[in-house]
Scaffold this motif. Structure first.
Motif, PDB file in Angstrom:
ATOM      1  N   ASP D 191       0.851  -1.180   0.000  1.00 13.31           N
ATOM      2  CA  ASP D 191       0.000   0.000   0.000  1.00 13.31           C
ATOM      3  C   ASP D 191       0.889   1.234   0.000  1.00 13.31           C
ATOM      4  OD1 ASP D 191      -1.724   2.058   0.446  1.00 13.31           O
ATOM      5  OD2 ASP D 191      -2.883   1.038   1.995  1.00 13.31           O
ATOM      6  N   LEU D 192       0.904   1.924  -1.123  1.00 13.63           N
ATOM      7  CA  LEU D 192       1.731   3.138  -1.177  1.00 13.63           C
ATOM      8  C   LEU D 192       0.875   4.397  -1.082  1.00 13.63           C
ATOM      9  CD1 LEU D 192       4.715   2.489  -3.613  1.00 13.63           C
ATOM     10  CD2 LEU D 192       4.693   2.617  -1.144  1.00 13.63           C
ATOM     11  N   GLY D 193      -0.256   4.261  -0.406  1.00 14.11           N
ATOM     12  CA  GLY D 193      -1.038   5.448  -0.086  1.00 14.11           C
ATOM     13  C   GLY D 193      -1.923   5.992  -1.186  1.00 14.11           C
ATOM     14  N   MET D 194      -2.195   5.194  -2.224  1.00 14.43           N
ATOM     15  CA  MET D 194      -3.102   5.681  -3.265  1.00 14.43           C
ATOM     16  C   MET D 194      -4.541   5.606  -2.746  1.00 14.43           C
ATOM     17  SD  MET D 194      -1.538   6.513  -6.079  1.00 14.43           S
ATOM     18  CE  MET D 194      -0.228   7.293  -5.168  1.00 14.43           C
ATOM     19  N   THR D 195      -5.353   6.591  -3.115  1.00 10.88           N
ATOM     20  CA  THR D 195      -6.728   6.595  -2.616  1.00 10.88           C
ATOM     21  C   THR D 195      -7.771   6.693  -3.721  1.00 10.88           C
ATOM     22  OG1 THR D 195      -6.479   8.956  -2.324  1.00 10.88           O
ATOM     23  CG2 THR D 195      -6.221   7.606  -0.358  1.00 10.88           C
ATOM     24  N   ALA D 308      -6.977  -5.092  -6.129  1.00  7.79           N
ATOM     25  CA  ALA D 308      -7.123  -3.970  -5.201  1.00  7.79           C
ATOM     26  C   ALA D 308      -8.098  -4.418  -4.130  1.00  7.79           C
ATOM     27  CB  ALA D 308      -7.637  -2.741  -5.927  1.00  7.79           C
ATOM     28  N   LEU D 309      -7.634  -4.488  -2.898  1.00  9.54           N
ATOM     29  CA  LEU D 309      -8.451  -5.076  -1.835  1.00  9.54           C
ATOM     30  C   LEU D 309      -9.247  -4.014  -1.102  1.00  9.54           C
ATOM     31  CD1 LEU D 309      -5.686  -7.471  -0.500  1.00  9.54           C
ATOM     32  CD2 LEU D 309      -7.510  -8.027  -2.078  1.00  9.54           C
ATOM     33  N   LEU D 310      -9.917  -3.159  -1.848  1.00 14.74           N
ATOM     34  CA  LEU D 310     -10.686  -2.110  -1.180  1.00 14.74           C
ATOM     35  C   LEU D 310     -12.148  -2.531  -1.097  1.00 14.74           C
ATOM     36  CD1 LEU D 310     -11.439   0.900  -3.511  1.00 14.74           C
ATOM     37  CD2 LEU D 310     -11.158  -1.430  -4.295  1.00 14.74           C
ATOM     38  N   ASP D 319      -9.858   5.495   3.617  1.00 14.40           N
ATOM     39  CA  ASP D 319      -8.657   4.694   3.758  1.00 14.40           C
ATOM     40  C   ASP D 319      -7.944   4.602   2.417  1.00 14.40           C
ATOM     41  OD1 ASP D 319      -8.652   3.989   6.440  1.00 14.40           O
ATOM     42  OD2 ASP D 319     -10.264   2.542   6.117  1.00 14.40           O
ATOM     43  N   THR D 320      -6.671   4.214   2.478  1.00 22.92           N
ATOM     44  CA  THR D 320      -5.935   3.986   1.237  1.00 22.92           C
ATOM     45  C   THR D 320      -6.338   2.623   0.670  1.00 22.92           C
ATOM     46  OG1 THR D 320      -4.179   3.116   2.591  1.00 22.92           O
ATOM     47  CG2 THR D 320      -3.960   5.396   1.885  1.00 22.92           C
ATOM     48  N   ILE D 321      -5.846   2.331  -0.535  1.00 23.47           N
ATOM     49  CA  ILE D 321      -6.227   1.089  -1.208  1.00 23.47           C
ATOM     50  C   ILE D 321      -5.113   0.057  -1.033  1.00 23.47           C
ATOM     51  CG2 ILE D 321      -6.900   0.055  -3.401  1.00 23.47           C
ATOM     52  CD1 ILE D 321      -7.747   2.875  -4.311  1.00 23.47           C
TER      53      ILE D 321
END
Lengths: 120, 151, 137, 333
Positions: D191-195, D308-310, D319-321
């Motif tokens: 997770d590199l903080g993409m939203t 993508a586990l969102l 939250d981030t993805i």
């Protein structure tokens, strides 16, 4: 016939441009953008600025969602003028139902007659 | 690679939003929708006893009716992809949000599906419309009572 | 590409405003007098007012009905202008029931009314128009 | 045991048959001729999108089984998954098929995670025929994760189009003349903080890059050992980012890299950054890649499916993805 068509086009278009800027520059979701515009419409009416805009641009000001906030506030203010503070509550629900009620009605009719159309 | 560095890389690589183009498209789409509405208003003024001001209610209803047809025939999403805010901001976009949710949730029945999901997207607009109207009207009423401003 | 768009957009806006300006030139005022009152004063008042684009005035028995259309940029304050006019007209014609409307619908109906041949129906029509005007405020 | 998350299969389980079904819009796909069945109706003539989703999976399973002259009653395991609430379509598909079943969720990486699990069951000699696969149905998924299908929202150029497709594979003990499963790498969540849910490729690219390097170093191979290294559904934007990330780790040679999502719909701009969805990688892996291996065009491939586990809830809670990528290596001897 009248320049109202030109002003409707321009003012309506410009309000949408504000919306597009909120989408693309402020990175807001459609829901956030629309809420913000509704709140803006109601504040403008509180300042007495939205009605002149309607006089100037006709549908260019009554069709964007901002007018929804405006007419709710307008109803509340009109009743408040007559009945004082309690009018704020009663007035709000008295006017402007046309947008909501027609959306509910046509939404239900659409659910009855239409199927979700595919993408083809 | 840390988050900041990656965010920078992502910004570099992802295609930029064509802002000018989007603005122009939003202006045209929104303008045309309002223009159509102005003609609808003219229709109500000419053939019925509506004044400039009272014509706006039936005009709004008619525009939402158009929105229903466009949504039902699968055209509004195409207009939406082209026009962006130009089709979302006018009342037709509000109608589209309600109507698309209603159609979508038909599969769960009219009560649990259509009824409870209709305002899934548009509900927040009503909430904030009503609440801000309440606050604005309250403030103005109090200011008038205090004699700061007049109606 | 982007720059082109901005320029085109600017040009479009300028052209549109020029068009708006052009459509503001004419100033036609129509007066129909079915009473003994003197219509000169009102005519003068309306002609002199720069903000007014067109108007229809009808004197009928004890009624003075006026509908005006504003020039584009005066529309912002048309309600205020309407009230201002009404006040002045009431001073000019104290014996008459003065009604002023800035609504296009009323102007449209007034023009129709003034084209009507049968005078008996006019009173009835005026009543209806006045109720329409009341409804909107 | 080679290392954490690294698997090797000594018995070389084989993919003996595949079944791929797709919706009507997928006629626009560059790979349409390779699909076993393409429906003319997005809902396959059924009442709901979810039923159509399950039907597509059933048909894909039946096609795969029929290619090895088997019936559902011959299959030992059914390992499938999808993206809808609690994998409802997979559950209904399993009801109809009557095969011992484990539902799997790795989002769009399910195609590979199910393959790994099926290979393991076969490796330990507990399974003769295991069905593995994944599916997605555009309307059902859009509604789950985004807006109603008819809602007119403007999607940016980084957005991807969820495909309507199902792909399954029948895994059997080693069989000559069929692609076999050599080794695999189970991914770590990255997770590199993409939203941005309209830029999933960017969120998933780091996971793919991470799994790729772990696989290469773990199994002691290099990029040039493979005929093709295919990622699942990074899409055009994600694929570019992935190549950049990999280059950062010292792998410059990306000529045999491919991405199923970027290629799925060809160059059609109306699909924006390309395809996504659990069915995207499954459909391409089990048609295009499987066929090319069978005819010997590809001898060794590495498949990296990204997911993508969102959930809609995690997105709304800002939250981030978190993303995952699983890799599996197929060889044709």
């Amino acid at each position: 016939m009248s320049s109202i068509y030109i002003t409707a086009f321009i003012v309506g278009g410009l309000i949408c441009v504000i919306g597009q800027l909120l989408f693309d520059v402020a990175k807001l979701t459609p829901a956030h953008t629309l809420c913000l515009l509704v709140v803006a419409g109601s504040i403008l009416d509180g300042l007495g600025l939205y009605e002149p805009l309607i006089d100037f641009a006709g549908a260019g000001a009554t069709i964007p969602i901002t007018s929804f906030g405006n007419s709710l506030t307008h109803g509340a203010l009109a009743e408040a003028e007559k009945h004082g503070l309690i009018g704020v509550l009663t007035g709000m629900f008295e006017v402007t139902s046309s947008g909501i009620s027609s959306a509910i009605l046509f939404g239900f009719i659409a659910a009855i007659i239409f199927k979700p159309k595919g993408n083809v | 690679m840390d988050e900041k560095k990656y965010a920078k890389l992502e910004q570099e690589i992802s295609p930029k939003i064509p802002l000018m183009k989007n603005i122009l498209k939003a202006f045209l789409t929104g303008g045309i929708i309002c223009l159509v509405a102005q003609f609808v208003a003219l229709f109500y003024m000419t053939y019925f006893d509506f004044t400039e001001r009272t014509a706006s209610n039936p005009t709004v209803a008619t525009m939402i009716f158009f929105s229903m047809l466009l949504t039902g025939f699968g055209l509004y999403k195409k207009i939406g992809q082209f026009g962006g805010a130009g089709s979302a901001v006018p009342i037709t976009g509000f109608g589209n949000a309600v109507i698309s949710a209603a159609i979508e949730h038909k599969s769960e029945g009219y009560v649990l599906g259509v009824g409870s999901n209709m305002f899934k997207l548009a509900g927040s607009v009503i909430l904030f419309g009503v609440f801000s109207a309440f606050v604005v009207a309250l403030i103005k009423t109090i200011l008038v009572k205090l004699g700061v401003v007049s109606w | 590409m982007e720059g082109m768009n901005i320029r085109k957009f600017g040009l479009l806006i300028i052209i549109v405003f020029l068009l708006l300006g052009c459509s503001n030139v004419k100033n036609d005022i129509r007066v129909q007098n079915n009473s003994s009152e003197d219509p000169v004063k009102i005519k003068e008042l309306l002609t002199k007012d720069e903000r007014i684009k067109s108007a229809a005035v009808l004197f009928h028995e004890r009624e003075l009905l006026t509908a005006v259309r504003m020039k584009t940029f005066s529309r912002f304050s048309k309600r205020k202008i309407g009230k201002e006019l009404e006040k002045k007209l009431k001073e000019y014609y104290p014996e008459l029931n003065v009604t002023v409307s800035v609504d296009n619908k009323i102007l449209m109906e007034m023009n129709k009314l003034m084209d009507m041949k049968k005078q008996e129906k006019v009173s009835k029509k005026i009543k209806k128009l006045k109720s329409l005007i009341k409804e909107e405020t | 045991m080679v290392g954490r998350g690294l698997l090797t299969f000594k018995t070389l389980p084989s993919i003996s048959a595949t079944g791929v079904t797709a919706g009507p819009l997928e006629k626009k796909s560059s790979f349409k001729d390779k699909f076993d069945k393409v429906y003319d109706d997005e809902r396959c003539g059924l009442e709901t999108n979810e039923h159509a989703h399950a039907k597509m999976m059933e048909d894909a399973c039946m096609i795969a089984l029929s290619k090895i002259d088997s019936l559902p009653s011959d299959a030992d395991y059914l390992l499938i998954g999808d993206l809808v609430n609690q994998m409802t379509p997979s559950n209904f598909c399993a009801t109809t098929m009557g095969i011992p079943y484990i539902g799997l969720f790795s989002a769009c990486a399910t195609s590979v995670s199910s393959l790994i699990l099926a290979a393991l069951l076969t490796e330990v000699g507990m399974s003769e025929i295991a069905i593995a696969g994944a599916a997605s149905q555009h309307n059902a998924i859009e509604r789950q994760f985004r807006y109603p299908v008819e809602y007119g929202s403007q999607k940016p150029a980084t957005a991807q189009w969820t495909v309507t497709a199902a792909g399954v594979a029948a895994i059997t003990p080693h069989k000559k003349g069929f692609p076999s499963i050599e080794c695999a790498t189970i991914g770590c969540v990255t997770d590199l903080g993409m939203t941005d849910p309209f830029n999933m490729g960017a969120a998933m690219a780091p996971a793919a890059a991470d799994t790729l390097t772990r696989h290469l170093s773990g199994h002691g191979t290099s990029v040039n050992d493979y005929d093709v290294i295919m990622t699942g559904d990074l899409g055009k934007t994600g694929f570019e980012l992935y190549k950049k990330l990999v280059a950062n780790k010292g792998i410059d040679d990306t000529k045999n890299f491919r991405d199923a999502g970027a290629e799925f719909y060809g160059k059609d701009p109306s699909f924006l950054a390309g395809a996504s969805g659990a069915g995207c990688s499954a459909a391409i892996y089990f048609s295009e890649i499987f066929e090319k291996m069978k005819i010997g065009k590809y001898k060794r491939v590495l498949l990296i499916a990204t997911g993508a586990l969102l959930s809609p809830m995690s997105f709304q809670q800002e939250d981030t993805i978190p993303c995952i990528a699983h890799a599996i290596e197929l060889t044709m001897k």
